[in-house]
Scaffold this active site. Sequence first.
Site, mmCIF file in Angstrom:
data_model
loop_
_atom_site.group_PDB
_atom_site.id
_atom_site.type_symbol
_atom_site.label_atom_id
_atom_site.label_comp_id
_atom_site.label_asym_id
_atom_site.label_seq_id
_atom_site.Cartn_x
_atom_site.Cartn_y
_atom_site.Cartn_z
ATOM 1 N N HIS A 117 87.233 -77.733 59.914
ATOM 2 C CA HIS A 117 86.613 -76.690 60.731
ATOM 3 C C HIS A 117 85.824 -75.770 59.802
ATOM 4 O O HIS A 117 86.096 -74.576 59.706
ATOM 5 C CB HIS A 117 87.668 -75.925 61.529
ATOM 6 C CG HIS A 117 87.115 -75.190 62.713
ATOM 7 N ND1 HIS A 117 87.638 -75.314 63.992
ATOM 8 C CD2 HIS A 117 86.081 -74.314 62.826
ATOM 9 C CE1 HIS A 117 86.959 -74.546 64.828
ATOM 10 N NE2 HIS A 117 86.008 -73.918 64.133
ATOM 11 N N GLU A 162 82.511 -79.672 65.419
ATOM 12 C CA GLU A 162 81.113 -79.277 65.582
ATOM 13 C C GLU A 162 80.223 -79.595 64.384
ATOM 14 O O GLU A 162 79.655 -78.692 63.753
ATOM 15 C CB GLU A 162 81.041 -77.783 65.917
ATOM 16 C CG GLU A 162 81.753 -77.435 67.204
ATOM 17 C CD GLU A 162 81.627 -75.979 67.612
ATOM 18 O OE1 GLU A 162 81.832 -75.689 68.805
ATOM 19 O OE2 GLU A 162 81.302 -75.125 66.756
#
Length: 429
Positions: A117, A162
């Site tokens: 992350h 992401e």
Amino acid sequence: MFPPDFQWGVATSAYQIEGATTEDGRGPSTWDTFCREPGRVRDGHTADVACDHYHRWAEDLDLIAGLGAQAYRFSIAWPRVQPTGSGSANPKGLDFYDRLVDGLAARGVAAVPTLYHWDLPQPLEDEGGWMNRDTAHRFAEYAALVAERLADRVDLWITLNEPMVVMSYGYAFGLYAPGRTLMLDALPTAHHQLLAHGLAATALRAEGAARIGVANHYTPAWPAGDGPEDVTAAVAFDALLNWQFTDPILLGRYPGLGLDLAHVRDGDLEVIAAPIDALGVNYYNPTGVAAPDDDGLPFAIRDLKGFPTTGMGWPVVPDGLHRLLVDLRERYGAALPPVYITESGCSYDESLDDTARIGFLNAHIGAVRAAMNDGIDVRGYYVWSLLDNFEWAEGYHPRFGLVHVDYATQKRTPRASYAWYRDLIAACS
């Protein structure tokens, strides 16, 4: 209503909540470096302490259990496990996550760790970061170290969070760590992250991982007008920032980007397309897109008009989530694995009586229910976020938490939305 096995959860990330950035052998990450560069983070905030979750994790797990949540999506800090991004594991780093996973099991909460992350070990960035193909191989080695320790107690592994944001904000526009401004020359960072995902999936399976997925950020392009130039720009936006990060995994090919992909080597796409068990969907809002300006990009970003906005100024468009899920099913058909909404949430002010957040969550959960009624296999919904936290370049100003955090005292106070979500979970269980 939702089926009884629908998985209600909450989500956080290591860098945003853990603090303790120099304790127990943790090495520096790109975000530690970025925070210390003047002007990068609002008001010079750093994540050195954040929510002090590293020391208060048991209290935070009690908050999750108090919700009745069935799953907790957290992330593992790569530099806490491998301080330099390579070599043997840091025992104290793995010990922390071992305690965390055991604590979740003791409370009847499924562990859903994300391996990356955004907190890349700084020594790897010094060697080129995600522009360097070798980083993908280092990531797979790190994944194997973590899985060797935790795989017997993990419900679902998320490899990456992401990758689109890492490519665009981190390497193209310089808004996030590592702060590089490569524009379209940042394209290799997308491929190297996807390669890292594929290599890590194989490494995780070898260590006995039960289920594996990836969490993608989807911001559907909505043309600013009806003209053909705006529509063409929206197609280009979707290809570059949405489908580029899903087509290779589910279809084994890139969408038509119209860009040089010389960094893609023979055999890479087969690695990337290793089977996955879940697709994580992070959704916040669509993006208004118009015909390009003259900055070299094939589109221009425009504000979406006519919608309420969150405290971050983001448009509130629940129907965008419903339409996105329909688009995913139409694009991928039988190749689409079960879907989990791995992030959905909003920032508003510090108020404990956060009726705006309740309205936001209720509407977006309704959008998920509508998609399920349309036959889309959605298995879970994780609210972002359990706690107020360090919100990247905005520092501690945005407030995304179901639980308010007083950063001066580290006192946690559940908001009205916490009670609302608790009652929703109870009613659906």
